[in-house]
Design an enzyme around this catalytic site. Structure first.
Site, short mmCIF file in Angstrom:
data_model
loop_
_atom_site.label_atom_id
_atom_site.label_comp_id
_atom_site.label_asym_id
_atom_site.label_seq_id
_atom_site.Cartn_x
_atom_site.Cartn_y
_atom_site.Cartn_z
N HIS A 78 -7.61 -18.02 -9.05
CA HIS A 78 -6.53 -17.78 -10.01
C HIS A 78 -6.83 -18.49 -11.32
O HIS A 78 -6.73 -17.89 -12.40
CB HIS A 78 -5.19 -18.25 -9.43
CG HIS A 78 -4.08 -18.34 -10.45
ND1 HIS A 78 -3.48 -17.23 -10.98
CD2 HIS A 78 -3.50 -19.40 -11.06
CE1 HIS A 78 -2.56 -17.60 -11.86
NE2 HIS A 78 -2.56 -18.93 -11.94
N ASP A 107 -17.65 -3.84 -39.77
CA ASP A 107 -17.80 -4.05 -38.33
C ASP A 107 -18.14 -5.53 -38.14
O ASP A 107 -18.18 -6.29 -39.11
CB ASP A 107 -18.93 -3.16 -37.76
CG ASP A 107 -18.71 -2.89 -36.28
OD1 ASP A 107 -18.71 -3.85 -35.50
OD2 ASP A 107 -18.54 -1.72 -35.92
N TRP A 143 -10.31 -24.88 -10.01
CA TRP A 143 -11.05 -24.33 -11.14
C TRP A 143 -11.85 -25.40 -11.86
O TRP A 143 -12.78 -25.09 -12.60
CB TRP A 143 -10.11 -23.63 -12.12
CG TRP A 143 -9.50 -24.50 -13.18
CD1 TRP A 143 -8.35 -25.21 -13.08
CD2 TRP A 143 -10.02 -24.76 -14.49
NE1 TRP A 143 -8.12 -25.91 -14.24
CE2 TRP A 143 -9.12 -25.64 -15.13
CE3 TRP A 143 -11.15 -24.34 -15.19
CZ2 TRP A 143 -9.33 -26.12 -16.42
CZ3 TRP A 143 -11.34 -24.82 -16.48
CH2 TRP A 143 -10.43 -25.69 -17.07
N SER A 171 -22.18 -14.97 -22.49
CA SER A 171 -21.33 -13.97 -23.16
C SER A 171 -20.44 -14.62 -24.21
O SER A 171 -20.34 -14.15 -25.35
CB SER A 171 -20.49 -13.26 -22.10
OG SER A 171 -19.31 -12.76 -22.64
N SER A 172 -19.81 -15.75 -23.84
CA SER A 172 -18.92 -16.43 -24.80
C SER A 172 -19.68 -16.93 -26.01
O SER A 172 -19.19 -16.82 -27.14
CB SER A 172 -18.26 -17.64 -24.16
OG SER A 172 -17.34 -17.25 -23.21
N HIS A 255 -11.73 -30.02 -22.39
CA HIS A 255 -10.64 -30.20 -23.32
C HIS A 255 -10.75 -29.31 -24.55
O HIS A 255 -9.78 -28.64 -24.89
CB HIS A 255 -10.34 -31.65 -23.67
CG HIS A 255 -8.92 -31.73 -24.12
ND1 HIS A 255 -7.87 -31.73 -23.25
CD2 HIS A 255 -8.39 -31.64 -25.35
CE1 HIS A 255 -6.75 -31.67 -23.92
NE2 HIS A 255 -7.03 -31.61 -25.20
N GLU A 257 -12.04 -26.55 -24.52
CA GLU A 257 -11.71 -25.25 -23.94
C GLU A 257 -10.20 -24.98 -24.01
O GLU A 257 -9.77 -23.86 -24.28
CB GLU A 257 -12.19 -25.22 -22.48
CG GLU A 257 -11.70 -24.07 -21.64
CD GLU A 257 -12.27 -22.73 -22.04
OE1 GLU A 257 -13.30 -22.71 -22.73
OE2 GLU A 257 -11.68 -21.70 -21.68
N TYR A 259 -8.22 -25.94 -26.28
CA TYR A 259 -7.87 -25.54 -27.65
C TYR A 259 -8.46 -24.20 -28.00
O TYR A 259 -7.92 -23.48 -28.85
CB TYR A 259 -8.29 -26.63 -28.63
CG TYR A 259 -7.48 -27.88 -28.41
CD1 TYR A 259 -6.10 -27.79 -28.27
CD2 TYR A 259 -8.07 -29.12 -28.27
CE1 TYR A 259 -5.35 -28.90 -28.00
CE2 TYR A 259 -7.32 -30.24 -28.01
CZ TYR A 259 -5.96 -30.14 -27.87
OH TYR A 259 -5.20 -31.23 -27.60
N SER A 270 1.37 -17.43 -36.63
CA SER A 270 1.60 -17.62 -38.06
C SER A 270 1.81 -16.27 -38.77
O SER A 270 2.70 -16.14 -39.61
CB SER A 270 0.40 -18.34 -38.70
OG SER A 270 0.17 -19.55 -38.03
N HIS A 304 -8.55 -38.18 -20.93
CA HIS A 304 -7.14 -38.25 -20.52
C HIS A 304 -6.87 -37.41 -19.28
O HIS A 304 -5.79 -37.49 -18.71
CB HIS A 304 -6.18 -37.90 -21.67
CG HIS A 304 -6.24 -36.48 -22.13
ND1 HIS A 304 -6.15 -36.13 -23.45
CD2 HIS A 304 -6.37 -35.32 -21.45
CE1 HIS A 304 -6.22 -34.82 -23.56
NE2 HIS A 304 -6.36 -34.31 -22.36
N HIS A 305 -7.86 -36.60 -18.87
CA HIS A 305 -7.72 -35.88 -17.61
C HIS A 305 -8.13 -36.75 -16.43
O HIS A 305 -8.03 -36.32 -15.29
CB HIS A 305 -8.60 -34.62 -17.62
CG HIS A 305 -8.22 -33.63 -18.68
ND1 HIS A 305 -7.34 -32.61 -18.46
CD2 HIS A 305 -8.57 -33.54 -19.98
CE1 HIS A 305 -7.20 -31.89 -19.56
NE2 HIS A 305 -7.92 -32.44 -20.51
N THR A 330 -0.41 -31.00 -34.61
CA THR A 330 0.38 -29.98 -33.92
C THR A 330 1.80 -29.96 -34.44
O THR A 330 2.40 -28.90 -34.63
CB THR A 330 0.36 -30.24 -32.39
OG1 THR A 330 -0.98 -30.53 -32.00
CG2 THR A 330 0.85 -29.04 -31.64
N LYS A 333 2.07 -28.05 -37.57
CA LYS A 333 2.11 -26.60 -37.39
C LYS A 333 3.50 -26.14 -36.99
O LYS A 333 4.03 -25.17 -37.54
CB LYS A 333 1.08 -26.17 -36.35
CG LYS A 333 -0.34 -26.53 -36.73
CD LYS A 333 -1.36 -25.72 -35.97
CE LYS A 333 -1.40 -24.30 -36.45
NZ LYS A 333 -2.13 -24.11 -37.69
N ARG A 452 -0.03 -31.27 -6.40
CA ARG A 452 -0.48 -29.90 -6.60
C ARG A 452 -1.55 -29.54 -5.59
O ARG A 452 -2.10 -30.41 -4.91
CB ARG A 452 -0.98 -29.72 -8.03
CG ARG A 452 -2.14 -30.61 -8.39
CD ARG A 452 -2.42 -30.62 -9.89
NE ARG A 452 -3.15 -29.42 -10.31
CZ ARG A 452 -4.06 -29.41 -11.29
NH1 ARG A 452 -4.35 -30.52 -11.95
NH2 ARG A 452 -4.65 -28.30 -11.63
#
Lengths: 527, 304
Positions: A78, A107, A143, A171-172, A255, A257, A259, A270, A304-305, A330, A333, A452
């Site tokens: 998932h 293009d 994950w 690919s990315s 991390h 990732e 963002y 926006s 922080h993880h 943040t 924004k 979890r």
């Protein structure tokens, strides 16, 4: 020279090729964008089905529906499918459709590589999903695939997982290089950097993050591969390595990732808020600088993880403060979005509803993130449902709501037809209620101590889990309505004008709806 | 960004062929690796098929790009896109290496000392209860479990002192690779001044030096396995050593193949003009990048 080459110049006037080869061999950014968007929708439904299995199992305490081993595979797949198959390709699809139109380019800069970036993905996910049918089952380590769960104790299918991550990363990276080069090199004369639409800015920064961190992920899985099959000891203390090293490398990727999955959303929201407030966006340049600050800070907050893994005190303090610092840009924004709406002539079409829900619910997710950033508090929250609630608040009503908002906002430009406003609003309200009923109670059960990633739980968590499951089914099945609305719009409906929304600004609204197959064969004039 | 019309290539079969080749390649690689213990496994054929179709696709794809270029279809803008694209690709490679260098720095400065009982985390139970005999040194050729799970090496690849410097392969490797960066640069200057002969000769020398480097690296690995007992399986020093030098060696091979192709293009097909040779230039950038990585490797893996 061959006939293929001589044909190029006439080709600009041609429409799309006929039949399936249009999609297989295409070099057109709109076709590729469409492929990306449908692919991510398919993955969203597959990953969503897995979430339904998870919530069905958690509907009541005790083991009902699936085996614990299978439950582990579900939570792993998932997460992987929603992140790498759902959210990221959806944003790349939007970038493909919108970036060339917004900057007045014909293009993407490297159209054939663009096709390659897309077509790697179905193969990569075929490999990942086929692991469900392999001996020992699919990856079951979450994950985040922490070592040694993903090395010493992993099922054999981990090898296939590693290589599928490798090609997803390729690919990315190619997709991101294409976006950066397009933005740096293909802007129409007059589109200066500080005149670029914010979606373009957000993608320029996102692409930079992608190019910087996807290779690090590739490095992490390569070391896993070596540890599993070739006898190295990167993540094994008995040989002088450290399992914590895996977490450092993973989150150095992980991390930024996060963002990568939210910056394009900032860009989308926006635009939508600006349009439906019928005012110029408040604080354009501060929006750009805020995104840049967030991107730079994202490289120095990864640990922080890992607060409970046993870091030295100095590291805990540094990562705590660095993380809190992100609240500043943040906050800028969120302030700017609210200030844009202030005294605007607001109307509440479906995209605007999703965008406003984004601002409110993403802020809730951001605030719970601040709570998690506080080291002593995190010792309490770590690996509980509070964390699950936090990141689902930033990803579902954050990233995914912004994608839905973008689809409603731009689908008249893509298809030439207006979507059904009544059904769109219904979809919004069902999703909005569903998301909050699903994830808000998870704050409570998390604070009360429910961990979890377990298929079973203590009786005192039963009530809120049942509520959460009901919300999840509501949210999940409402997305079939979304599928119906999109199909209905593509098939027909009220014709859209080129302007579509009366407050909309930007080059994409100057071309016809649907946008012609080749938008700008010569650069447009921009003041 | 001149005002003329843009160039957008026609539909192309190459990308999806390449995606499918990658699919074959990684399916083959995964099954082969999972069946390493099974002598009857046929998975390797999928891997070979994947490699073959990848090379074929790349060959025809690049041939197409070169043909279009020679036919004058590439606008200045597209040429600039290739320049940016290559630069960002090299940046992504830098970050790939950064992951392995990061691992090296982490184990050297934190993990190994902690395992031996140093620092605020050194009071950890591993150092006291599990492996009290383990001492923190670098290069660390012992392992915390003292050879139970991982084999101990007898000797490391580190700087052997001035007395043995001349027999020390990494020194020669450094000289070879640094010289090749110089020769490729002068080959470039030769091409820019229209001196085709100088270009061919110096590029040939560069490719030759690349071959010598790979040969010396192979000799070094043989030495490590046969005489030092230093293998992938000898703990974290062996892990980082082979990972970093092996990944770099792989990149040297890639860069060398690129330069060899450029040489063949120049000698046999007469490609490249003094003002128009980005294919070569990209390969030479890659070569300089590989060279810089080696300097870092030489410092942090061998010397310090």
């Amino acid at each position: 020279m061959s006939a293929v080459i001589e044909n190029h110049h006439e080709d600009h006037d041609h429409g799309p090729a006929k039949g399936i080869t249009r999609w297989l061999y295409t070099t057109n950014h709109k076709d590729i964008g469409t492929l990306y968007l449908w692919f991510s929708f398919a993955m969203f439904l597959i990953g969503g089905a897995m979430a339904m299995i998870i919530r069905a199992e958690l509907f009541q305490p005790g083991m009902q529906i699936v085996e614990p081993e299978f439950y582990n595979q579900m939570i792993t797949l998932h997460g992987l499918i929603m992140i790498f198959g759902g959210v990221m390709p959806a944003f790349v699809g939007l970038a493909n459709w919108l970036v060339p139109m917004m900057i007045g380019a014909p293009d993407m800069a490297l159209p054939r590589m663009n096709n390659l970036s897309f077509w790697i993905l179905p193969f990569a996910f075929l490999i990942l999903l086929s692991s469900l049918f392999m001996e020992g089952g699919a990856p079951n380590f979450g994950w985040t695939f922490y070592a040694p769960l993903s090395t010493t104790y992993a099922p054999p299918s981990v090898t296939f997982f590693i290589f599928s991550v490798h090609i997803m990363g390729a690919s990315s990276i190619m997709g991101a290089i294409n976006v950066v080069v397009t933005i740096m090199n293909m802007r129409a004369p007059g589109v200066g950097l500080m005149k670029m639409p914010l979606f373009v800015w957000s993608w320029l920064i996102t692409a930079y993050l992608l190019i910087a961190v996807m290779p690090v992920l590739a490095g992490a899985v390569t070391m896993m591969l070596m540890d599993i099959h070739f006898g190295t000891s990167f993540f094994n203390a008995a040989g002088g390595g450290d399992p914590v090293l895996f977490q450092h490398i993973f989150w150095f990727f992980g991390h930024p990732e996060v963002y990568i999955m939210i910056l394009p959303a900032f860009g989308i929201v926006s635009h939508i808020i600006e349009t439906f407030s019928r005012k110029q966006l408040f604080g354009y340049s501060s929006m750009v600088w805020a995104m840049l600050s967030i991107a730079i800070l994202s490289f120095v907050v990864w640990a922080h993880h890992m607060f409970t893994v046993g870091l030295p005190l100095a590291a805990e303090i540094f990562f705590m403060w660095a993380t809190m610092l992100i609240a500043v840009p943040t906050g800028v924004k969120v302030f700017n979005w609210v200030a844009t709406m202030f005294r605007g002539s607001l109307t509440f079409e479906t995209p605007m509803l999703f965008a406003i829900a984004f601002v409110v619910l993403f802020t809730i997710g951001g605030l719970s993130g601040l709570m998690l950033a506080i080291v002593p508090a995190d010792f309490q929250y770590h690996d509980t449902y509070f964390v699950v609630a936090h990141f689902h608040y930033v990803l579902v009503p954050g990233a995914i709501f912004s994608i839905m908002a973008a689809v409603y906002y731009w689908i008249p430009k893509w298809s030439g037809n207006m979507y059904d406003e009544r059904l769109g609003k219904l979809h919004f309200w069902l999703s909005f209620v569903g998301v909050n009923v699903t994830f808000f109670p998870q704050h409570f059960i998390g604070l009360a101590g429910m961990p979890r990633r377990y298929p079973d739980y203590s009786l005192q968590f039963a009530d809120w889990n049942m509520v959460s499951s009901v919300g999840a089914f509501l949210f999940g099945f409402s997305q079939l309505l979304f599928l119906f609305i999109v199909l209905k719009t593509v098939m027909g409906g009220k014709k859209a004008t080129s302007q579509v929304w009366d407050g909309a600004r930007g080059l994409e609204w100057t071309v016809a709806s649907p946008a012609p197959y080749h938008t700008f064969s010569t650069p447009p004039k921009v003041d | 960004m001149s005002g003329g019309s843009y160039y957008v290539p026609d539909q192309s079969r190459f990308p999806i062929f390449m995606a499918f080749s990658l699919f074959l390649l990684v399916m083959g690689a995964s099954s082969t690796i999972n069946n390493l213990d099974d002598p009857n496994s046929n998975s390797a054929y999928i891997l070979y098929l994947g490699f073959a179709s990848l090379f074929l696709t790349l060959f025809f794809w690049f041939r197409q790009v070169i043909k279009e270029h020679l036919a004058g279809l590439d606008s200045n803008q597209l040429k600039q896109s290739y320049v940016y694209g290559m630069a960002w690709f090299i940046f992504s490679e830098v970050m790939f290496f950064a992951a392995f260098f990061g691992a090296l720095f982490y184990v050297r400065t934190l993990a190994v000392p902690w395992l031996a009982g140093e620092g605020s985390k050194g009071a950890a139970i591993t150092a006291i209860e599990l492996w009290p005999a383990f001492e923190s040194t670098w290069p660390v050729i012992t392992t915390p479990d003292n050879g139970v799970e991982y084999e101990l090496a007898e000797k490391s690849m580190a700087w052997p002192g001035w007395d043995h410097a001349l027999k020390w392969l990494p020194m020669w490797n450094t000289i070879v690779l640094l010289s090749s960066s110089v020769t490729v640069h002068f080959a470039h200057l030769g091409l820019k001044s229209g001196n085709r002969k100088k270009f061919n000769v110096l590029l040939g020398v560069t490719v030759f030096l690349a071959l010598i480097f790979v040969g010396l690296q192979a000799a070094e690995y043989y030495e490590a396995y046969a005489h030092y007992g230093l293998t992938l399986n000898s703990g974290i020093y062996g892990s980082t050593f082979f990972m970093l030098t092996g990944f770099h060696g792989f990149h040297v091979m890639m860069g060398g193949i690129m330069l060899a192709i450029m040489l063949a293009r120049s000698v046999f097909a007469g490609h490249f003009e003094d003002h128009d040779h980005f294919g070569f230039e990209a390969a030479s950038w890659y070569w300089h990048f590989v060279d810089v990585v080696w300097v870092m490797l030489f410092l942090f893996v061998y010397i310090l």
